[in-house]
Design an enzyme around this catalytic site. Structure first.
Site, PDB file in Angstrom:
ATOM      1  N   ASP A 150       1.051   1.918   4.380  1.00 57.59           N
ATOM      2  CA  ASP A 150       2.065   1.613   3.344  1.00 57.59           C
ATOM      3  C   ASP A 150       3.081   2.753   3.247  1.00 57.59           C
ATOM      4  O   ASP A 150       4.270   2.529   3.013  1.00 57.59           O
ATOM      5  CB  ASP A 150       1.374   1.396   1.986  1.00 57.59           C
ATOM      6  CG  ASP A 150       0.259   0.365   2.079  1.00 57.59           C
ATOM      7  OD1 ASP A 150       0.427  -0.610   2.828  1.00 57.59           O
ATOM      8  OD2 ASP A 150      -0.784   0.545   1.420  1.00 57.59           O
ATOM      9  N   HIS A 178      -4.012  -1.311  -1.597  1.00 58.88           N
ATOM     10  CA  HIS A 178      -3.571  -1.513  -0.213  1.00 58.88           C
ATOM     11  C   HIS A 178      -3.454  -2.999   0.119  1.00 58.88           C
ATOM     12  O   HIS A 178      -3.881  -3.462   1.160  1.00 58.88           O
ATOM     13  CB  HIS A 178      -4.554  -0.816   0.741  1.00 58.88           C
ATOM     14  CG  HIS A 178      -4.185  -0.924   2.191  1.00 58.88           C
ATOM     15  ND1 HIS A 178      -2.969  -0.505   2.693  1.00 58.88           N
ATOM     16  CD2 HIS A 178      -4.874  -1.420   3.260  1.00 58.88           C
ATOM     17  CE1 HIS A 178      -2.927  -0.738   4.002  1.00 58.88           C
ATOM     18  NE2 HIS A 178      -4.071  -1.292   4.372  1.00 58.88           N
TER      19      HIS A 178
END
Length: 329
Positions: A150, A178
């Site tokens: 990310d 996540h």
């Protein structure tokens, strides 16, 4: 430094093993998987780098041999979702795989740094923690959920706005979890500062949160983000190893059990989540300090965080419940 890749023959495991084989910090590399490990090992063994490589299958105590003496274990093991499978089916399989591997870590390398890549990270890290707690081997400072992809995506996608030649030079904290809306990039805290036009912010945040869908679509049903994930997993593993060897000042966001990390209690209280990804300073003992950057979020980001907390709490409970009440076979 002995590194282990558990799930080494898969789409993430193979490129991750390649990167670790080439890494000068790794002296020994052990690969473990339920299939194809001898072939992957033989292939990588021809690379002229420091790391001595061994590969194991489950037969003949393979897991024990792979994990014994490990300093760092990276777990990308799991299966991708196949046609006709529900997310729940996938969760049960991958959760069981992670549970078994972490049980192996508790028995054979309880002091190793454990890096969990297997999805869903928001649930698999709590599963890993519960397994280690049951075994009396839980050290919150050494259990990490890898959310670096990310961060990498945020750095990459913002480049079209900043024009920075090397996107990794822009540090963007990405916090929360996540998956989807649990991923919260804090562009307001980028260093150096980034000015994002208001009309582009929503699309940029959405792209970071759902970047994985782009890859799935482009691969046309033939896989998900494996190469970029391997790179991100390696980037985080390399930082953990550098910190383990005494390098200081290394800070990277990672999904951890906050009450077990210095500075984490304050963040757990602010978010209502015991597991959360925030920038963490790494050292020889693992996590030295979690940094509370939640309090500095701007109004736009606070709205994103409200959605994040909601989704994350359910994901965390699901992981804890999986270990407490194992599904019937």
């Amino acid at each position: 430094m002995k590194a282990v890749v558990a799930g080494a023959s898969g789409g993430i495991g193979q490129p991750l093993s390649l990167l670790l084989k080439a890494c000068p910090l790794v002296d020994k590399l052990a690969l473990y998987d339920v299939v194809n490990t001898p072939g992957v090992t033989a292939d990588l063994s021809h690379i002229s780098s420091i790391a001595q490589i061994e590969g194991y299958l489950p037969a003949d105590d393979g897991m024990k041999k792979a994990l014994t003496g490990a300093d760092i274990v990276v777990i990308p093991a799991g299966i991708p979702r196949k046609p006709g499978m529900t997310r729940d089916d996938l969760f049960k399989i991958n959760a069981g795989i992670v549970q078994g591997l972490v049980q192996g870590c508790a028995e054979h390398c309880p002091d190793a740094y454990i890096l969990v890549i297997s999805n869903p990270v928001n649930s698999t890290v709590p599963i890993a923690a519960e397994v280690l707690k049951k075994a009396g081997k839980f050290n919150a400072k050494k259990l990490f959920g890898v959310t670096t992809l990310d961060v990498v995506r945020s750095e990459t996608f913002v480049q079209s706005i900043t024009g920075e030649r090397d996107p990794s030079k822009t540090v963007i904290p990405v916090i929360g979890g996540h998956s989807g809306e649990t991923i919260v990039p804090l562009f307001s805290q980028a260093k150096p500062a980034v000015k994002i036009p208001e009309d582009k912010l929503d699309a940029l945040v959405n792209r970071v949160q759902f970047g994985g869908d782009e890859v799935v679509k482009a691969k046309d049903g033939a896989g998900s983000a494996t190469l970029s994930m391997a790179y991100a997993g390696y980037r985080f593993a390399e930082k953990v190893m550098k910190a383990a060897k005494g390098e200081s000042g290394i800070i990277e966001p990672t999904f951890m059990y906050l009450p077990g990390v210095p500075g984490g209690d304050e963040i757990a209280k602010a978010t209502g989540c015991e597991y959360f990804s925030v920038p963490v300073e790494l050292g020889k003992e693992g996590a030295l300090k979690a940094t509370n950057i939640v309090k500095d979020a701007n109004d736009y980001e606070k709205k994103l965080l409200e959605k994040c907390y909601e989704g994350l709490k359910g994901n965390i409970s699901k992981g804890i419940d999986f270990v407490a009440n194992p599904p019937q076979k």
